[in-house]
Design a protein around this motif. Structure first.
Motif, PDB file in Angstrom:
ATOM      1  N   SER A  86       2.095   1.924  -3.297  1.00 45.49           N
ATOM      2  CA  SER A  86       1.284   2.335  -4.393  1.00 45.49           C
ATOM      3  C   SER A  86       1.078   3.716  -4.015  1.00 45.49           C
ATOM      4  O   SER A  86       0.960   4.653  -5.004  1.00 45.49           O
ATOM      5  N   GLN A  87       1.074   4.240  -2.834  1.00 42.05           N
ATOM      6  CA  GLN A  87       0.764   5.540  -2.335  1.00 42.05           C
ATOM      7  C   GLN A  87       2.043   6.514  -2.814  1.00 42.05           C
ATOM      8  O   GLN A  87       1.999   7.565  -3.374  1.00 42.05           O
ATOM      9  N   SER A 109       0.864  -1.083   0.062  1.00 44.83           N
ATOM     10  CA  SER A 109       0.125  -0.052  -0.128  1.00 44.83           C
ATOM     11  C   SER A 109       0.951   1.423  -0.178  1.00 44.83           C
ATOM     12  O   SER A 109       0.675   2.259  -0.650  1.00 44.83           O
TER      13      SER A 109
END
Length: 271
Positions: A33-34, A30
């Motif tokens: 992805s950020q 995550s």
């Protein structure tokens, strides 16, 4: 541009996977992805296609800039560490496959060493980032001309050796008895592309101002003996220092195989 985000982008592009990049960097998927979303927002462009994960055209252009930028940052950090660290009792030396000439070996004789053989690019990067105290790299050049090395960071460079270059021909080749050969006359021959173990074909094209020198065989790795064996067996020509495997000297243009030492340690001044 946040360099942490840039490192994440390079890792994802290299791995072709968000999850693999996360494992490499020690982040969650995550978070990776950020990072990519934040970088794309900052630049106003899509850098990676998602299925499959691969750089877009814009992403490819950013990668061309990212490598030198991140390497320069690592080099700056290593330079400061090198200046403030106590003197090493053992020198770590990176060496390209054709760079360990007799004169280079003699120059290193007084020192306690660890030697690692790598590609030219990896030796340069290792010296720049502090993985090696110094390096020995080789290439071809006009006599007395310096090698065209990547300008990663300021470093001392000393010429170690120069010698003739020769083309390795198949056993029994009709040109093997010549006293010399013009490089341009060999442009349309079959060549072995061995950028790490031999002289890169791209350099031959530049030196001869020819778009020839096309590869009939791609040879990866740093095993010079294997490269010589393939050339002798007729898989393609290769250009090497004459002392390595004999061959027929190149008479024109005027070229030498040159070895240079790079780094910031006292032994460079003894060359």
């Amino acid at each position: 541009m946040d360099l942490h985000l840039l490192r994440t982008f390079v890792a994802v592009a290299r791995q072709g996977s968000f999850s693999h990049a996360a494992a490499e960097l020690g982040y969650t998927q995550s978070a990776v992805s950020q990072h990519i979303a934040a970088l794309e927002s900052d630049l106003g462009a899509t850098l990676l296609s998602r299925r499959p994960v691969a750089p877009t055209t814009v992403g490819e252009r950013l990668l061309e800039h990212a490598g030198p930028l991140l390497l320069r940052l690592d080099a700056a950090r290593a330079d400061i560490v090198r200046m403030t660290a106590p003197p090493a009792t053992r020198l770590a030396i990176g060496v390209s496959p054709l760079a360990m000439s007799p004169s280079a070996a003699a120059m290193l004789a007084p020192f306690d060493l660890t030697v690692e053989v790598l590609s030219r690019e990896d030796v340069l990067a290792g010296v720049a980032t502090g993985s090696f105290d110094a390096g020995l790299v080789d290439g071809i050049a006009a006599p007395t001309d310096p090698l065209n090395l990547a300008d990663i960071r300021p470093h001392q460079t000393v010429s170690v050796a120069e010698q003739p270059v020769a083309v390795i021909l198949p056993d029994g080749h009709p040109l093997s008895g010549r006293a010399g050969l013009r490089l341009g006359d060999l442009a349309d021959s079959r060549w072995i592309d061995a950028p790490d173990a031999g002289i890169p074909l791209a350099q031959l094209r530049t030196m001869s101002r020819s778009d020839g020198f096309r590869a009939s065989l791609r040879y990866t790795g740093t095993d010079v003996l294997g490269l010589v064996a393939l050339a002798r067996a007729g898989h393609g020509l290769t250009l090497l220092p004459q002392s390595v495997a004999g061959g027929v000297p190149i008479s024109a243009p005027s070229l030498v195989h040159r070895v240079e030492a790079i780094g910031d340690v006292p032994w460079l001044g003894q060359a």
